[in-house]
Design a protein around this motif. Sequence first.
Motif, PDB file in Angstrom:
ATOM      1  N   VAL A 146      88.680  40.582  21.164  1.00  0.00           N
ATOM      2  CA  VAL A 146      87.438  40.171  20.510  1.00  0.00           C
ATOM      3  C   VAL A 146      86.823  39.079  21.372  1.00  0.00           C
ATOM      4  O   VAL A 146      87.440  38.038  21.586  1.00  0.00           O
ATOM      5  N   HIS A 147      85.641  39.331  21.920  1.00  0.00           N
ATOM      6  CA  HIS A 147      84.930  38.327  22.716  1.00  0.00           C
ATOM      7  C   HIS A 147      83.911  37.628  21.830  1.00  0.00           C
ATOM      8  O   HIS A 147      83.203  38.292  21.086  1.00  0.00           O
ATOM      9  N   PHE A 148      83.848  36.335  21.930  1.00  0.00           N
ATOM     10  CA  PHE A 148      82.784  35.632  21.209  1.00  0.00           C
ATOM     11  C   PHE A 148      81.997  34.798  22.206  1.00  0.00           C
ATOM     12  O   PHE A 148      82.554  33.999  22.951  1.00  0.00           O
ATOM     13  N   ASN A 149      80.681  35.032  22.226  1.00  0.00           N
ATOM     14  CA  ASN A 149      79.816  34.273  23.113  1.00  0.00           C
ATOM     15  C   ASN A 149      78.971  33.325  22.264  1.00  0.00           C
ATOM     16  O   ASN A 149      78.061  33.746  21.559  1.00  0.00           O
ATOM     17  N   GLY A 150      79.305  32.045  22.350  1.00  0.00           N
ATOM     18  CA  GLY A 150      78.632  31.051  21.515  1.00  0.00           C
ATOM     19  C   GLY A 150      77.206  30.757  21.954  1.00  0.00           C
ATOM     20  O   GLY A 150      76.456  30.116  21.217  1.00  0.00           O
ATOM     21  N   LEU A 151      76.793  31.230  23.144  1.00  0.00           N
ATOM     22  CA  LEU A 151      75.433  30.981  23.619  1.00  0.00           C
ATOM     23  C   LEU A 151      74.430  31.800  22.824  1.00  0.00           C
ATOM     24  O   LEU A 151      73.368  31.315  22.456  1.00  0.00           O
ATOM     25  N   ASN A 152      74.788  33.084  22.556  1.00  0.00           N
ATOM     26  CA  ASN A 152      73.875  33.931  21.785  1.00  0.00           C
ATOM     27  C   ASN A 152      74.517  34.437  20.490  1.00  0.00           C
ATOM     28  O   ASN A 152      73.988  35.313  19.832  1.00  0.00           O
ATOM     29  N   ASN A 153      75.694  33.882  20.165  1.00  0.00           N
ATOM     30  CA  ASN A 153      76.443  34.267  18.963  1.00  0.00           C
ATOM     31  C   ASN A 153      76.741  35.754  18.895  1.00  0.00           C
ATOM     32  O   ASN A 153      76.743  36.351  17.825  1.00  0.00           O
ATOM     33  N   GLU A 154      76.993  36.341  20.062  1.00  0.00           N
ATOM     34  CA  GLU A 154      77.364  37.755  20.065  1.00  0.00           C
ATOM     35  C   GLU A 154      78.870  37.888  20.066  1.00  0.00           C
ATOM     36  O   GLU A 154      79.582  37.109  20.697  1.00  0.00           O
ATOM     37  N   MET A 155      79.304  38.900  19.339  1.00  0.00           N
ATOM     38  CA  MET A 155      80.734  39.126  19.234  1.00  0.00           C
ATOM     39  C   MET A 155      80.963  40.607  19.446  1.00  0.00           C
ATOM     40  O   MET A 155      80.246  41.424  18.867  1.00  0.00           O
ATOM     41  N   HIS A 156      81.888  40.957  20.304  1.00  0.00           N
ATOM     42  CA  HIS A 156      82.195  42.385  20.430  1.00  0.00           C
ATOM     43  C   HIS A 156      83.669  42.611  20.713  1.00  0.00           C
ATOM     44  O   HIS A 156      84.351  41.755  21.257  1.00  0.00           O
ATOM     45  N   THR A 157      84.124  43.805  20.325  1.00  0.00           N
ATOM     46  CA  THR A 157      85.530  44.158  20.469  1.00  0.00           C
ATOM     47  C   THR A 157      85.655  45.319  21.449  1.00  0.00           C
ATOM     48  O   THR A 157      84.894  46.268  21.352  1.00  0.00           O
ATOM     49  N   THR A 158      86.589  45.207  22.390  1.00  0.00           N
ATOM     50  CA  THR A 158      86.858  46.342  23.271  1.00  0.00           C
ATOM     51  C   THR A 158      88.358  46.553  23.364  1.00  0.00           C
ATOM     52  O   THR A 158      89.129  45.611  23.205  1.00  0.00           O
ATOM     53  N   ALA A 159      88.734  47.795  23.642  1.00  0.00           N
ATOM     54  CA  ALA A 159      90.162  48.116  23.768  1.00  0.00           C
ATOM     55  C   ALA A 159      90.535  48.108  25.241  1.00  0.00           C
ATOM     56  O   ALA A 159      89.756  48.517  26.094  1.00  0.00           O
ATOM     57  N   TYR A 160      91.722  47.607  25.546  1.00  0.00           N
ATOM     58  CA  TYR A 160      92.233  47.664  26.916  1.00  0.00           C
ATOM     59  C   TYR A 160      92.989  48.975  27.094  1.00  0.00           C
ATOM     60  O   TYR A 160      93.519  49.527  26.134  1.00  0.00           O
ATOM     61  N   ASN A 161      93.066  49.422  28.336  1.00  0.00           N
ATOM     62  CA  ASN A 161      93.876  50.606  28.610  1.00  0.00           C
ATOM     63  C   ASN A 161      95.315  50.189  28.911  1.00  0.00           C
ATOM     64  O   ASN A 161      95.540  49.365  29.784  1.00  0.00           O
ATOM     65  N   PRO A 162      96.266  50.754  28.171  1.00  0.00           N
ATOM     66  CA  PRO A 162      97.659  50.435  28.501  1.00  0.00           C
ATOM     67  C   PRO A 162      98.021  51.030  29.867  1.00  0.00           C
ATOM     68  O   PRO A 162      97.519  52.100  30.206  1.00  0.00           O
ATOM     69  N   ARG A 163      98.825  50.313  30.643  1.00  0.00           N
ATOM     70  CA  ARG A 163      99.216  50.824  31.962  1.00  0.00           C
ATOM     71  C   ARG A 163     100.621  51.396  31.907  1.00  0.00           C
ATOM     72  O   ARG A 163     101.549  50.733  31.467  1.00  0.00           O
ATOM     73  N   GLU A 164     100.746  52.610  32.389  1.00  0.00           N
ATOM     74  CA  GLU A 164     102.028  53.314  32.384  1.00  0.00           C
ATOM     75  C   GLU A 164     103.086  52.526  33.155  1.00  0.00           C
ATOM     76  O   GLU A 164     104.237  52.456  32.748  1.00  0.00           O
ATOM     77  N   ASP A 165     102.658  51.954  34.300  1.00  0.00           N
ATOM     78  CA  ASP A 165     103.631  51.315  35.192  1.00  0.00           C
ATOM     79  C   ASP A 165     103.769  49.817  34.921  1.00  0.00           C
ATOM     80  O   ASP A 165     104.285  49.087  35.753  1.00  0.00           O
ATOM     81  N   CYS A 166     103.292  49.362  33.762  1.00  0.00           N
ATOM     82  CA  CYS A 166     103.328  47.934  33.469  1.00  0.00           C
ATOM     83  C   CYS A 166     104.771  47.436  33.373  1.00  0.00           C
ATOM     84  O   CYS A 166     105.600  48.033  32.696  1.00  0.00           O
ATOM     85  N   GLU A 167     105.036  46.335  34.082  1.00  0.00           N
ATOM     86  CA  GLU A 167     106.412  45.846  34.154  1.00  0.00           C
ATOM     87  C   GLU A 167     106.875  45.104  32.906  1.00  0.00           C
ATOM     88  O   GLU A 167     108.047  44.825  32.746  1.00  0.00           O
ATOM     89  N   SER A 168     105.947  44.767  32.044  1.00  0.00           N
ATOM     90  CA  SER A 168     106.338  44.054  30.816  1.00  0.00           C
ATOM     91  C   SER A 168     106.944  44.986  29.772  1.00  0.00           C
ATOM     92  O   SER A 168     107.610  44.528  28.859  1.00  0.00           O
TER      93      SER A 168
END
Length: 604
Positions: free
Chosen positions: A350-372
């Motif tokens: 969830v991004h919140f931009n206090g300059l224009n009070n915009e808020m939006h949600t985006t999904a990240y892509n999970p990485r197959e080779d992620c070491e975590s």
Amino acid sequence: MKIKTIPHKTLAEAAASKLAASLLDGSLAPGAQLPPERELMNQLGISRTTVREALKTLEENSLIESRPNVGWFARSIDESNITQAKEMAGDYVTQPSRLATNEPVTGPRRVPINPEKPLHIPNLQKDRLGTFEFISWWEREKVQQAKVLVVGAGALGNEVIKNLALMGVGHIFIIDFDNIEAANLSRSVLFRETDNHRSKAEVVAARAKSINPQIHVQYLNADVTTGLGLGIIRRMDAVIGCLDNREARLAVNRFCYWMDKPWVDGAIQELLGLMRVFVPGQGACYECTLTEQALRDLSLRYSCQLLARQNVLLGKVPTTPTIASIIGGMQSQEALKLIHDMPVEPGKVVHFNGLNNEMHTTAYNPREDCESHWTYGEITELPARAERATLEDLLKIARSDLGPDAIIELDQELVTSFECPKCHSMEKVLRPLSEITFEAGHCPTCGILREAQFTHMITGEEDFLHRTLKSVGIPQLHILRAQNGVEYRFYELTGDLAEALHFRHFEQTEPEKPLKIGPRIRLKEEVHLAEAPSNTARGRVRIVDETSPEGIKVKAAQANVRVTKKTKMKLGKHTRKNIRLTETTRSKRVSFASRQKRVKVCKI
Ligand SMILES: [Zn+2]
Ligand SMILES: [Zn+2]
């Protein structure tokens, strides 16, 4: 003008109508299994009894059928049952279903209602959590039992801890390595001018306790990347990251994944902020969100690592108390949802931009080779303690489980020695990389950066196997990994549990400190209490056998002894099977049925 009469329907009838409509519009295909009762309850916002009543009505009208021990299934609609279906669906049928039109889920989602929640009229004069009782999903027990780890006690940490304390979250563990300086005062609600130079973790813990004396707090002045035992994360319900650098986030992310715990990240800069929840196995994790370049930056050679750490310490991000409250508020709220097992949106930001009070949600892509993406298997709880157990002790245990090829993997690089490329002077070090400063990496005579030797494997060949785990940088209650090339084993230093995780800082009664006797008790030897207790233990004393193979075990031996600062414990009258522990000042005897020589005396 024709006005339709308002249909009189019970909740169950209304629910049955909705389900019948789904059958008619095809969103519930013939033969498809209906969602489980619990989900129907959540989706329709009705109780279990009502769901059952609705299902029964649908069954009686031949619209669904039950398969014992499997669930409910939709029947196909034909001449035999279409009339009943249409009649039951009534008005609902004209509304196209969201599923049928593939419309994405938008707008506020219904919060699941706990149908078992009893009606309780709180006493608002006496009960500080009283008004929360009016929230349909709020569960006092869950909130009071909850254990939450807050990593970082800066601007965000202050807001989060304040909120957790106000909401009555029962157990808060706070870790931060930093001290308070004047510049923190402009955005940290819990700090006062008189707190200058004090530990941030300690101050916020004390203030949380004063906001709400009913909660239990504990603080730790340490760097989360190296100073926090995994056993602490293992015992948490949620982790909240209030951090300002990638290195620490990456560490928290890995630890949480290994221990299979959800964590809530927050980040702020000027008037911008973001909040995200990561749940192992559900969507992307923090490491998945990093670019190749960022990952490369994080795995630099040690000289750069030394510098990078220096920069982290210097690099201050400008923030405001307002953005800290916004993002910190969201983080605390997500943690409250996690405590209640309510739905969250893992792997989304969830991004919140206090300059224009915009808020939006985006999904990240999970990485197959992620070491975590790796979760620890079964964890063996050892009675061992980081302060006492040696690398050799641990290697022995690992080898008895995994065979002679077992090695121990350390979580961080251990610097074994420095060599100056100019004067060729060698210095033995044996300290974790994280404890080495940029200056210490330089030759004291030539002033140039020295070459370092590292290791993160203990193979049994080392000449420092006699060193204790603590001395090579392993924190209390840590969980160590051993492997033989085929299989992993995980060992927790559970002997540290009482001391490392107690949630009793700033309690009226001080935290229970186990009274320590020297490292080993030899027969007929006079033993001094190594660390005098801060308060005198009177009355019953418990003898704990530390070498018991099944973990810490309290033996039956109990007696009325008084242990004070000056008390000396003496071992004597040794028979084949018994060691007798005699308290010299009062000569009351404690029988201790074991041939083991290592015992611990603690207060009960
Ligand atoms: Zn990942
Ligand atoms: Zn030199």
